[in-house]
Design an enzyme around this catalytic site. Structure first.
Site, PDB file in Angstrom:
ATOM      1  N   LYS A  54       0.843  -1.215   0.000  1.00 40.41           N
ATOM      2  CA  LYS A  54       0.000   0.000   0.000  1.00 40.41           C
ATOM      3  C   LYS A  54       0.870   1.253   0.000  1.00 40.41           C
ATOM      4  O   LYS A  54       0.599   2.210  -0.716  1.00 40.41           O
ATOM      5  CB  LYS A  54      -0.947  -0.020   1.214  1.00 40.41           C
ATOM      6  CG  LYS A  54      -2.077  -1.033   1.057  1.00 40.41           C
ATOM      7  CD  LYS A  54      -2.883  -1.255   2.332  1.00 40.41           C
ATOM      8  CE  LYS A  54      -3.880  -2.403   2.130  1.00 40.41           C
ATOM      9  NZ  LYS A  54      -4.646  -2.757   3.325  1.00 40.41           N
ATOM     10  N   GLN A  98      -4.644  -1.216   9.505  1.00 43.01           N
ATOM     11  CA  GLN A  98      -4.588  -2.578   8.974  1.00 43.01           C
ATOM     12  C   GLN A  98      -5.130  -3.578  10.003  1.00 43.01           C
ATOM     13  O   GLN A  98      -4.768  -3.537  11.174  1.00 43.01           O
ATOM     14  CB  GLN A  98      -3.126  -2.916   8.596  1.00 43.01           C
ATOM     15  CG  GLN A  98      -2.954  -4.227   7.871  1.00 43.01           C
ATOM     16  CD  GLN A  98      -3.569  -4.258   6.473  1.00 43.01           C
ATOM     17  OE1 GLN A  98      -3.715  -3.227   5.808  1.00 43.01           O
ATOM     18  NE2 GLN A  98      -3.948  -5.432   6.015  1.00 43.01           N
ATOM     19  N   ASP A 121     -11.250   2.727   3.810  1.00 42.68           N
ATOM     20  CA  ASP A 121     -11.548   1.286   3.794  1.00 42.68           C
ATOM     21  C   ASP A 121     -13.046   1.029   3.635  1.00 42.68           C
ATOM     22  O   ASP A 121     -13.447  -0.095   3.309  1.00 42.68           O
ATOM     23  CB  ASP A 121     -11.124   0.661   5.134  1.00 42.68           C
ATOM     24  CG  ASP A 121      -9.808  -0.095   5.050  1.00 42.68           C
ATOM     25  OD1 ASP A 121      -9.505  -0.618   3.965  1.00 42.68           O
ATOM     26  OD2 ASP A 121      -9.116  -0.158   6.078  1.00 42.68           O
TER      27      ASP A 121
HETATM   28  N1  GUN Z   1      -6.933  -6.736   6.382  1.00 40.04           N
HETATM   29  C1  GUN Z   1      -7.244  -7.529   5.326  1.00 40.04           C
HETATM   30  N2  GUN Z   1      -7.822  -6.802   4.343  1.00 40.04           N
HETATM   31  C2  GUN Z   1      -7.880  -5.522   4.791  1.00 40.04           C
HETATM   32  C3  GUN Z   1      -8.357  -4.319   4.225  1.00 40.04           C
HETATM   33  O1  GUN Z   1      -8.882  -4.260   3.096  1.00 40.04           O
HETATM   34  N3  GUN Z   1      -8.227  -3.213   5.003  1.00 40.04           N
HETATM   35  C4  GUN Z   1      -7.677  -3.250   6.252  1.00 40.04           C
HETATM   36  N4  GUN Z   1      -7.623  -2.112   6.945  1.00 40.04           N
HETATM   37  N5  GUN Z   1      -7.230  -4.355   6.804  1.00 40.04           N
HETATM   38  C5  GUN Z   1      -7.321  -5.486   6.074  1.00 40.04           C
END
Ligand code: GUN
Length: 283
Positions: A54, A98, A121
């Site tokens: 990311k 995350q 998100d």
């Molecule tokens: N953990 C697994 N997928 C995601 C996601 O799309 N966003 C976040 N914040 N954590 C995750």
């Protein structure tokens, strides 16, 4: 039938070029650089990989990237304090914490603490509720990426049987709502579903999001179905999806590979969401 490959890597790269152009235009016209804050608590190996991807994507797109790595022992109050600061920071347009979080931290509290306008998100209850109600909202990245991939097939969704295996808040439930909003007939299967294979075999669109390597076998797939594999299972032999790719690709009309299918789309959608939020005056 041998399936066409739904190339998420290629489509994501095209979207990232568009986002990069949008960022440059925004900088030139307003002087604002879209900023994304990513918070990683602890050292979950998969999370570290995702967060690294990311951050790289953010920098490539020309965003300002604010990465906060906190130790696994971080108290909840400290994390909430950081979110509060990021909520009030005008250079931060998107906040992503995350998941999963260490056991002393309640993920629902943390998600609810993020300002909905900065929730790139799409996990905040306000955004979840707006999605449910069919109102404009920040859509969660993986389901949004799945819908883009389905668009790529050029096939209509209206009236199709869509079967989703998995009922998570991150993928299964939101993708069900998005498919419903496109007038598919939607079934959500999960660990307690009886005779799951019979449901799966009815699917024109089959989404596998359960985190079990090669769970979906060819006998569970209708000839000509579109198969979307959300699984990322790390085995000794490498990354494997939730779909038994080889045999299933002999039956499906379209299929996403792992890696290179849904995964890259999630990141592209995160960038799109962040640019979108940065463009809003209230962000
Ligand atoms: N953990 C697994 N997928 C995601 C996601 O799309 N966003 C976040 N914040 N954590 C995750």
């Amino acid at each position: 039938m041998t399936a066409h490959i739904l190339d998420g890597k290629k489509l994501a790269a095209e979207i990232r070029v568009e986002v990069k152009k949008g960022v440059a235009e925004m900088k030139a016209t307003t002087g604002t650089v879209p900023g994304l804050a990513v918070v990683l608590v602890g050292d979950n190996p998969a999370s570290k990989v995702y967060v690294g991807q990311k951050e790289k994507a953010c920098l490539e797109a020309g965003f300002a990237s604010f990465l906060h790595r906190l130790p696994a022992s971080t108290p909840q109050g400290e994390l909430l304090g950081l979110i509060e600061r990021l909520n009030g920071d005008p250079s931060v347009h998107g906040i992503l914490v995350q998941l999963p979080l260490p056991p002393q931290i309640d993920p629902d509290m943390v998600i609810a603490a993020i300002k909905p306008e900065k929730d790139v998100d799409g996990f905040h209850p306000v955004n979840v509720g707006r999605l449910m109600a069919g109102l404009p909202c920040c859509e969660p990245c993986t389901p949004k990426g799945i819908m883009r991939l389905l668009e790529e097939t050029g096939l209509p969704i209206e009236g199709k049987e869509a079967v989703i295996i998995g009922r998570s808040n991150i993928v299964g439930k939101p993708v069900a709502l998005m498919l419903l909003s496109k007038s598919a007939t939607v079934t959500i299967c999960h660990s307690k579903t009886r005779d799951l294979a019979t449901h799966a075999r009815r699917a024109d669109i089959l989404v596998a999001a359960i985190g079990k390597p090669r769970f979906v076998t060819a006998d569970m797939v209708k000839e000509g179905a579109v198969v979307i594999d959300v699984g990322i299972n790390r085995l000794d032999e490498g990354l494997v999806g939730d779909v038994d790719y080889g045999p299933v690709s002999e039956k499906a009309s379209w299929i996403t590979p792992v890696p290179g299918g849904v995964g890259p789309m999630t990141i592209a959608m995160l960038l799109e969401n962040t640019l979108h939020q940065a463009r809003k005056p209230e962000a």
